[in-house]
Design an enzyme around this catalytic site. Sequence first.
Site, PDB file in Angstrom:
ATOM      1  N   GLY A 294       0.791  -1.041   0.152  1.00 36.16           N
ATOM      2  CA  GLY A 294       0.041  -0.075   0.001  1.00 36.16           C
ATOM      3  C   GLY A 294       0.847   1.363   0.212  1.00 36.16           C
TER       4      GLY A 294
ATOM      5  CE  LYS B 136       3.447   4.225   7.656  1.00 38.50           C
ATOM      6  NZ  LYS B 136       2.296   4.396   8.308  1.00 38.50           N
TER       7      LYS B 136
ATOM      8  CG  ASP C 118      -6.056   8.714  10.430  1.00 39.52           C
ATOM      9  OD1 ASP C 118      -7.112   9.054   9.814  1.00 39.52           O
ATOM     10  OD2 ASP C 118      -4.942   8.224   9.567  1.00 39.52           O
TER      11      ASP C 118
HETATM   12  N1  LIG Z   1       1.452  -3.926   8.531  1.00 35.96           N
HETATM   13  C1  LIG Z   1       0.665  -4.088   7.481  1.00 35.96           C
HETATM   14  N2  LIG Z   1       0.501  -5.125   7.058  1.00 35.96           N
HETATM   15  C2  LIG Z   1      -0.160  -5.415   5.729  1.00 35.96           C
HETATM   16  N3  LIG Z   1      -0.421  -4.100   4.991  1.00 35.96           N
HETATM   17  C3  LIG Z   1      -0.009  -2.729   5.471  1.00 35.96           C
HETATM   18  C4  LIG Z   1       0.314  -2.920   6.824  1.00 35.96           C
HETATM   19  N4  LIG Z   1       0.455  -1.628   7.062  1.00 35.96           N
HETATM   20  C5  LIG Z   1       0.000  -0.757   6.102  1.00 35.96           C
HETATM   21  N5  LIG Z   1      -0.616  -1.465   5.166  1.00 35.96           N
HETATM   22  C6  LIG Z   1      -1.120  -1.227   4.088  1.00 35.96           C
HETATM   23  O1  LIG Z   1      -0.377   0.004   3.492  1.00 35.96           O
HETATM   24  C7  LIG Z   1      -1.417   0.940   3.505  1.00 35.96           C
HETATM   25  C8  LIG Z   1      -0.971   2.298   3.921  1.00 35.96           C
HETATM   26  O2  LIG Z   1      -0.655   2.116   5.276  1.00 35.96           O
HETATM   27  P1  LIG Z   1      -0.128   3.264   6.200  1.00 35.96           P
HETATM   28  O3  LIG Z   1      -1.970   3.490   6.561  1.00 35.96           O
HETATM   29  O4  LIG Z   1       0.170   2.745   7.579  1.00 35.96           O
HETATM   30  O5  LIG Z   1       0.252   4.355   5.695  1.00 35.96           O
HETATM   31  P2  LIG Z   1       0.171   6.003   5.841  1.00 35.96           P
HETATM   32  O6  LIG Z   1       1.361   6.667   5.286  1.00 35.96           O
HETATM   33  O7  LIG Z   1       0.250   6.343   7.298  1.00 35.96           O
HETATM   34  O8  LIG Z   1      -1.234   6.341   5.173  1.00 35.96           O
HETATM   35  P3  LIG Z   1      -2.376   7.212   5.031  1.00 35.96           P
HETATM   36  O9  LIG Z   1      -1.663   8.606   4.556  1.00 35.96           O
HETATM   37  O10 LIG Z   1      -3.284   6.749   4.346  1.00 35.96           O
HETATM   38  O11 LIG Z   1      -2.689   7.470   6.825  1.00 35.96           O
HETATM   39  C9  LIG Z   1      -2.678   0.412   4.290  1.00 35.96           C
HETATM   40  O12 LIG Z   1      -3.992   1.094   3.893  1.00 35.96           O
HETATM   41  C10 LIG Z   1      -2.550  -1.135   4.144  1.00 35.96           C
HETATM   42  O13 LIG Z   1      -3.236  -1.590   3.067  1.00 35.96           O
END
Ligand SMILES: Nc1ncnc2c1ncn2[C@@H]1O[C@H](COP(=O)(O)OP(=O)(O)OP(=O)(O)O)[C@@H](O)[C@H]1O
Length: 891
Positions: A580, A602, A695
């Site tokens: 993602g 991440k 969030d």
């Molecule tokens: N631990 C995980 N296992 C599987 N998929 C994950 C995991 N963490 C994140 N993802 C996938 O990646 C996507 C984005 O992750 P995350 O929400 O942590 O990122 P973000 O940068 O904080 O996003 P946003 O800007 O939407 O808040 C999630 O919607 C999910 O589909």
Amino acid sequence: MSYDHSFVVAKFAPKKSASWTSYYGVRAAALLSTRPFLALRMPLVHIGLQEPSDPPCYVLFLVSGRKPEGLNDNSYFALGPASDQESKILHVRPGPLLCPDGRTLYVHTFPKLFEDELVPEPVPVAAEFSHHLDNSDFLTFCRSVLEQPGRIQANTNARYSGGEDSVPVDWDSWSGQSPREGLNERFGYVFEYLRAETFDFSSLESPSIYEELLLYKQLTAEYSWSGVTEAVSWACRIRKFPCAPQRTLAPPFTFTGKIPTVSSDLMAAAFLLNSMKIPFDGDPVPAADEEPEIEWDDGPDSSFPFPRHKAATPPSHIKVVAFDLLDTIFDRNTPIVDALRLLAPSLDKRRLLEVFVECEGLRHRDHPHVPHIRGTLGDVCARLGVDCSNSMLGDALHAILRPGLHAEAEEAVKMLSDRGYTLLALPLPDADSFSSSLPPLPCGITLPAEPLWTNTSGSRWFTQTPHIVFSELLERAREKHPDVDGSQILVVTSGPYRVAEPANAAGFPVALIRRPGSLEPQVDVGTYDPTLVATGLRDLCAQLEPTRGPIQPTPPVKRPFPRMRPFRVCDLYQATRVLGSGSFGNIYGAFHVLTGEEVALKVEMPTGKPDETCVLPYEAQVYRLLRGHTGIPFLRWSGMDGGAHVLILDKLGVNLQQLRRLCRGTLSLRSVCALALQMLDRIEFAHSRGVVIRDIKPENFAMGVGARAGAVHLFDLGLAKLFVDPRTGQHIPPREGRVGLGTPRYASYNVHFGREQSRRDDLEALGNVLLFLLHGRLPWQGIYAPSIEAKLLRIGEMKAGAPFRELLARSPPEFTRYFEHVRGLGFEDKPGYTLLVRIFRERMEREGWAEDGGCFDWVGGAVSPNLKGTLVPDEYKWGRRVHVGGLGHSR
Ligand SMILES: Nc1ncnc2c1ncn2[C@@H]1O[C@H](COP(=O)(O)OP(=O)(O)OP(=O)(O)O)[C@@H](O)[C@H]1O
């Protein structure tokens, strides 16, 4: 209020659309220039072509980047900056329909739209027509629709079609089932015709043309079959309202040539249209259904030497067999498991090994000069939450340092020695720790006199045997066979990434020992290429039998991960795919190179701009603070690697937004209640540690994988904040004028008015999420407002006012109780978690709904896995099976 309403949503569906009906579909589809678009139904009075006193007359307009052709040659308005020659320009000030690049949009008009006046012959489609819906198609479509009045109302089937599957004849999509409907055959697109003649909008949003635009927006936003399905299910819900007898469109009317003025409604529509991406003449036809290569341009810097493909090798070509002792000759795993079982008897063997190996690797990485096995044991205990006395740790250490020999080792070594191979061993990692406790090596294998490299500063022997070992090996082999070269030294190992990969890179052939049940990962990302694969040392001997003929190279494996430049984090986690994208970077699926265990990475690449701070270190702190709850993914490691900030987290499964789509847009009350119980628990836990999440949204809750498939996990903690000052233990003070954080769709009412968030806001957002999952839509989605600020304010007002009350009125009474409580909380008040849990639990008990893992809509065959429109990530699909929540079922 009764409102006459007809609309058409048209969508091009590239053939093989099913192949991008996937997790990655949305991403791929964003690159397609054929997009769904809309034929607008407009009241003529809005564009000045009717007097308000006339009986209302509506017409369908097609907005397109292409002029109409054929008989309707002249039937359009050019919108925006048309060329000088344009005679009919629909003047729009201040130009909401202007396209950013100055091209012109055309509103196709309709002089011969109505039944009797439709063109007698089908209009020939211009040769260059490739992927735009043009006026002739539109007319043919209208005729097809008008010829069959009433058909749609009678049909209750799903309203979607396309892809490679044949379309049932009785569907009301216009989909190339008869020769007359040949357009689909040529261009592979589908029309959705949705018609609701008369219905009551009073319980929905105010009647306006935005209903249609909303559909369109949804389609463009979620361009995939799921988008269509959602839009269609939305329309189907509208259709449930009582329908009056069908009326045909109002009497034909003639265009007077008068340039219309623009009413405010059209103006508003134009603003929305402007944000849509409508294909233009000359736009490239989309390239088949290729998924784009995902470019990794912001990731850690790492590269791999890829092995050359090998030719067949006669066994006689091999002169030296060099053993990687760990796990080929010595059995190190059994003592580790035995030792750990003393500490955590209830855990599964494999899991214990995984945890040990992971902790060992990370400890060695972060503290390379410190004896690591005792430290690793401490880490394992902390990770598993077990308390151990020093004497227990001592016993465990003692057991680990006493690996036995594999049962077949003696015999196999003797056999190879008898055949004349020179037998060497790679130096044993951490030889100092093991020196006094190792059993003697099988006779015939020689160890290097001095294992130079184990003391190399920062040595990474847990993952990669350093290159120096292979040059040393070659030197030692040359002591016996002066002319030998690397291709004649067979390295025997069970570690594909630990040893096979660097050995291949150094030019040595490799025999990979894959014992049944071995811990080493089975995932092959193409960075090594074993010359032979054996199930054990006996099998190795059999394959090296001189009379057997040349060893055939293993056929090249179809690599499952070609779309991403491979990279590895901490030398331990191999990224395989993008899971993602977030605002700060990507999230990758990865596996541990020694255990194969899957994790999520991440990653955030610092931009290098002095005024920008990275958010991942902050998020890591929050994850640390929230350690200890199984409903929050465990942070295995965080830090800088390859120039990027990285979090290594438990891998989760499908998130609730994806599951809602999988379930065709809405979840049952049973699922919603069961989810509510778990989600409340996660939020309460975070609050108990002094953290507000800020969030709460369906995308930030995901089901686990494997044994944890029935558990909801809360993740993405980048916006979380301490609401308790750690120095004073006091609640933070209320503040006004804060920047709104989170997602407006779900945020609490307070957020819209700039108030500091506290516990009550997380719970209000949770209520909104649950309503969204239940209804598939919230009233403030897709509303129009001229600016973002105005929109946020408007949504806030809707949450405070009648739209929200109406939403509650058509929701189960539990939600009224829920919101009464959370909206009644003061800024610092501790929410009544028990009360909120009771609300949902009581409903479940009354209905006799169990709270087990099988209570979700997506478990146990309720949802057909192969329905179009699902967004199940690819990893959950194989063949005709889908595994969601760990419970697979066939179609
Ligand atoms: N631990 C995980 N296992 C599987 N998929 C994950 C995991 N963490 C994140 N993802 C996938 O990646 C996507 C984005 O992750 P995350 O929400 O942590 O990122 P973000 O940068 O904080 O996003 P946003 O800007 O939407 O808040 C999630 O919607 C999910 O589909």
